[in-house]
Motif scaffolding. Structure first.
Motif, PDB file in Angstrom:
ATOM      1  N   LEU A 131       0.827  -1.206   0.000  1.00  0.00           N
ATOM      2  CA  LEU A 131       0.000   0.000   0.000  1.00  0.00           C
ATOM      3  C   LEU A 131       0.861   1.255   0.000  1.00  0.00           C
ATOM      4  O   LEU A 131       0.611   2.184  -0.766  1.00  0.00           O
ATOM      5  CB  LEU A 131      -0.927   0.009   1.219  1.00  0.00           C
ATOM      6  N   LEU A 132       1.878   1.297   0.856  1.00  0.00           N
ATOM      7  CA  LEU A 132       2.685   2.501   1.029  1.00  0.00           C
ATOM      8  C   LEU A 132       4.052   2.412   0.361  1.00  0.00           C
ATOM      9  O   LEU A 132       4.704   3.443   0.153  1.00  0.00           O
ATOM     10  CB  LEU A 132       2.891   2.788   2.520  1.00  0.00           C
ATOM     11  N   GLY A 133       4.513   1.212   0.070  1.00  0.00           N
ATOM     12  CA  GLY A 133       5.844   1.038  -0.492  1.00  0.00           C
ATOM     13  C   GLY A 133       6.949   0.974   0.543  1.00  0.00           C
ATOM     14  O   GLY A 133       8.096   0.685   0.209  1.00  0.00           O
ATOM     15  N   THR A 134       6.653   1.256   1.809  1.00  0.00           N
ATOM     16  CA  THR A 134       7.652   1.271   2.873  1.00  0.00           C
ATOM     17  C   THR A 134       8.429  -0.038   2.922  1.00  0.00           C
ATOM     18  O   THR A 134       7.836  -1.130   2.909  1.00  0.00           O
ATOM     19  CB  THR A 134       6.980   1.493   4.242  1.00  0.00           C
ATOM     20  N   GLN A 135       9.757   0.062   3.008  1.00  0.00           N
ATOM     21  CA  GLN A 135      10.621  -1.111   3.079  1.00  0.00           C
ATOM     22  C   GLN A 135      11.322  -1.140   4.444  1.00  0.00           C
ATOM     23  O   GLN A 135      12.271  -0.400   4.676  1.00  0.00           O
ATOM     24  CB  GLN A 135      11.644  -1.086   1.949  1.00  0.00           C
ATOM     25  N   PRO A 136      10.876  -1.975   5.359  1.00  0.00           N
ATOM     26  CA  PRO A 136      11.492  -2.042   6.682  1.00  0.00           C
ATOM     27  C   PRO A 136      12.927  -2.557   6.621  1.00  0.00           C
ATOM     28  O   PRO A 136      13.350  -3.200   5.653  1.00  0.00           O
ATOM     29  CB  PRO A 136      10.600  -3.043   7.432  1.00  0.00           C
ATOM     30  N   ASN A 137      13.679  -2.280   7.685  1.00  0.00           N
ATOM     31  CA  ASN A 137      15.034  -2.807   7.821  1.00  0.00           C
ATOM     32  C   ASN A 137      14.936  -4.251   8.311  1.00  0.00           C
ATOM     33  O   ASN A 137      14.944  -4.522   9.505  1.00  0.00           O
ATOM     34  CB  ASN A 137      15.832  -1.946   8.808  1.00  0.00           C
ATOM     35  N   LEU A 138      14.814  -5.172   7.370  1.00  0.00           N
ATOM     36  CA  LEU A 138      14.601  -6.571   7.723  1.00  0.00           C
ATOM     37  C   LEU A 138      15.813  -7.186   8.405  1.00  0.00           C
ATOM     38  O   LEU A 138      15.666  -8.023   9.303  1.00  0.00           O
ATOM     39  CB  LEU A 138      14.262  -7.377   6.473  1.00  0.00           C
ATOM     40  N   ALA A 139      17.009  -6.800   7.982  1.00  0.00           N
ATOM     41  CA  ALA A 139      18.212  -7.399   8.560  1.00  0.00           C
ATOM     42  C   ALA A 139      18.288  -7.137  10.058  1.00  0.00           C
ATOM     43  O   ALA A 139      18.690  -8.015  10.833  1.00  0.00           O
ATOM     44  CB  ALA A 139      19.452  -6.868   7.857  1.00  0.00           C
ATOM     45  N   GLU A 140      17.891  -5.944  10.479  1.00  0.00           N
ATOM     46  CA  GLU A 140      17.917  -5.622  11.906  1.00  0.00           C
ATOM     47  C   GLU A 140      16.877  -6.450  12.665  1.00  0.00           C
ATOM     48  O   GLU A 140      17.146  -6.956  13.764  1.00  0.00           O
ATOM     49  CB  GLU A 140      17.656  -4.127  12.103  1.00  0.00           C
ATOM     50  N   VAL A 141      15.703  -6.590  12.083  1.00  0.00           N
ATOM     51  CA  VAL A 141      14.675  -7.420  12.711  1.00  0.00           C
ATOM     52  C   VAL A 141      15.123  -8.878  12.751  1.00  0.00           C
ATOM     53  O   VAL A 141      14.953  -9.581  13.761  1.00  0.00           O
ATOM     54  CB  VAL A 141      13.341  -7.296  11.946  1.00  0.00           C
ATOM     55  N   ALA A 142      15.728  -9.350  11.663  1.00  0.00           N
ATOM     56  CA  ALA A 142      16.164 -10.747  11.584  1.00  0.00           C
ATOM     57  C   ALA A 142      17.196 -11.073  12.655  1.00  0.00           C
ATOM     58  O   ALA A 142      17.145 -12.158  13.272  1.00  0.00           O
ATOM     59  CB  ALA A 142      16.729 -11.039  10.203  1.00  0.00           C
TER      60      ALA A 142
END
Length: 405
Positions: free
Chosen positions: A174-185
């Protein structure tokens, strides 16, 4: 060497899309891209050649087997994974339901899962169903409604030794926002939780490296990146081996076949390979398919970012437009609402002008609710989008917004 904007010839790309010959401007790519002729041809060729259930005993069986092996290799190159971990299914949603049912067998009351309000319902609904059946607690990670930003702390701060799963999108549809997945992982690994990543929107706009993202499991949909309607799941080989989904007795117990219920759609998988090959050739060059994909996506990203900036500049000059897509790192997808016009009215006006930009919440129910809106217009770019189409959109939108009554 990565491609550049100058190397990206959008006219050359567009020549391969029969649907574009109607003259309509397609900004509905987040819901599904148009199909290039080589992909349709691959589907046709698969269906008109000898074809049967896969095997090696007849030409028809060998054709089917070769298609499956080729499609796994193609998706392995696209996602940066071992082809032996590539699972095909009816859709990303169907694959997520299979994984949710399978993982939930090991959950019990007292366990927790964390879902995101940034996600499409395909990465929310299956987990809610599984959590309810297993009697586990559901926690929510929010995003900033004013900026569209997703702070990894909204997940990390809720992790405990009882967390079994984190489900998070790589890019909001919907928004295109790309979270920082590596930090969450990195944080989910410390508590031995599974990170399930919805990569449906992300894969269409980025050179993907699933291991680098840190995803334990990653799902995507080829029809969002010029391919046929089906779904793809990949992930850590050891985790896939540990999962035992429901299956028929004759079905192989090997990975990835144990997740694939019944006969695969061979013709669609032929189209998947053709789509990956087409993406690798967006900017012609040498090297392996993986290397060519990296060059093509580097050029595509520059092309789409330039168009996104042109679109944002045009929207900024129009009255009464609120653009909710504002995260610093995002795909070329804009979700907007309007002060004096409904989203449905705007979309209908654009459609009458030969511009496809649909209205709704696009199944991102939690995202829309957190924004406090009942719907909006979504404009998404694709490899075939042009500056001229952006300008058409801005003119048409301006005419609608400035119209009296």
């Amino acid at each position: 060497m990565a491609g550049t904007t100058e190397q990206y010839d959008v006219s050359r790309v567009r020549e391969h899309f029969p649907a574009l010959r109607t003259g309509r401007a397609h900004f509905d790519a987040p819901g599904g891209t148009q199909t290039p002729e080589p992909v349709a041809r691959a589907v046709y060729d698969a269906l008109t050649a000898p074809l049967s259930n896969r095997g090696r005993h007849t030409q028809a069986a060998r054709n089917a087997d070769d298609i499956v092996v080729g499609a796994r290799a193609a998706m392995g190159d696209l996602l940066g994974v071992d082809p032996g971990t590539v699972v095909f299914g009816r859709s990303a949603t169907a694959l997520t339901f299979i994984v949710a049912r399978t993982l939930a067998r090991g959950w019990q009351p007292g366990d927790e899962i964390i879902l995101s309000r940034l996600d499409h319902d395909a990465n929310v609904g299956p987990w809610l169903v599984a959590a309810r059946r297993a009697g586990v607690e559901v926690k929510w990670a929010d995003f900033d409604a004013g900026t569209g930003e997703f702070d990894p702390a909204s997940v990390i701060g809720q992790l405990t030794d009882s967390t079994r799963l984190v489900a998070l999108t790589a890019a909001s549809n919907l928004l295109g926002t790309q979270p920082n997945l590596a930090e969450v992982a990195a944080a989910t690994r410390r508590v031995s939780a599974v990170l399930y990543v919805d990569g449906v929107h992300h894969t269409a706009h980025n050179f993907v490296d699933v291991p680098a993202l840190g995803a334990d499991l990653y799902v995507c949909s080829p029809y969002k990146f010029l391919g046929p309607h089906c779904g793809v799941l990949t992930g850590r080989a050891d985790l896939l081996r540990d999962l035992a989904p429901d299956k028929l007795r004759p079905s192989s117990d090997e990975v990835p076949e144990r997740f694939e219920l019944g006969t695969l759609p061979y013709e669609l998988l032929a189209g998947v390979t053709a789509a990956v090959d087409f993406l690798a050739d967006l900017t012609p060059g040498d090297g392996t398919r993986r290397e060519r994909l990296q060059d093509s996506f580097a050029a595509l990203e520059q092309h789409e970012d330039a168009l996104r900036r042109r679109l944002e500049d045009g929207l900024a000059a129009l009255p009464g437009v609120t653009v909710h897509s504002r995260a610093a790192r995002r795909t070329p997808t804009l979700f907007m609402t309007f002060e004096n016009r409904s989203a449905a009215e705007i979309s209908a006006h654009l459609e009458a002008d030969g511009i496809d930009a649909p209205a709704g919440t696009f199944y991102a129910y939690e995202t829309a609710r957190h924004l406090g809106v009942s719907g909006g217009v979504r404009v998404g770019l694709a490899p075939y989008s042009t500056q001229e189409e952006i300008d058409r959109l801005i003119v048409s939108l301006g005419n609608c917004l400035n119209r009296v009554g």
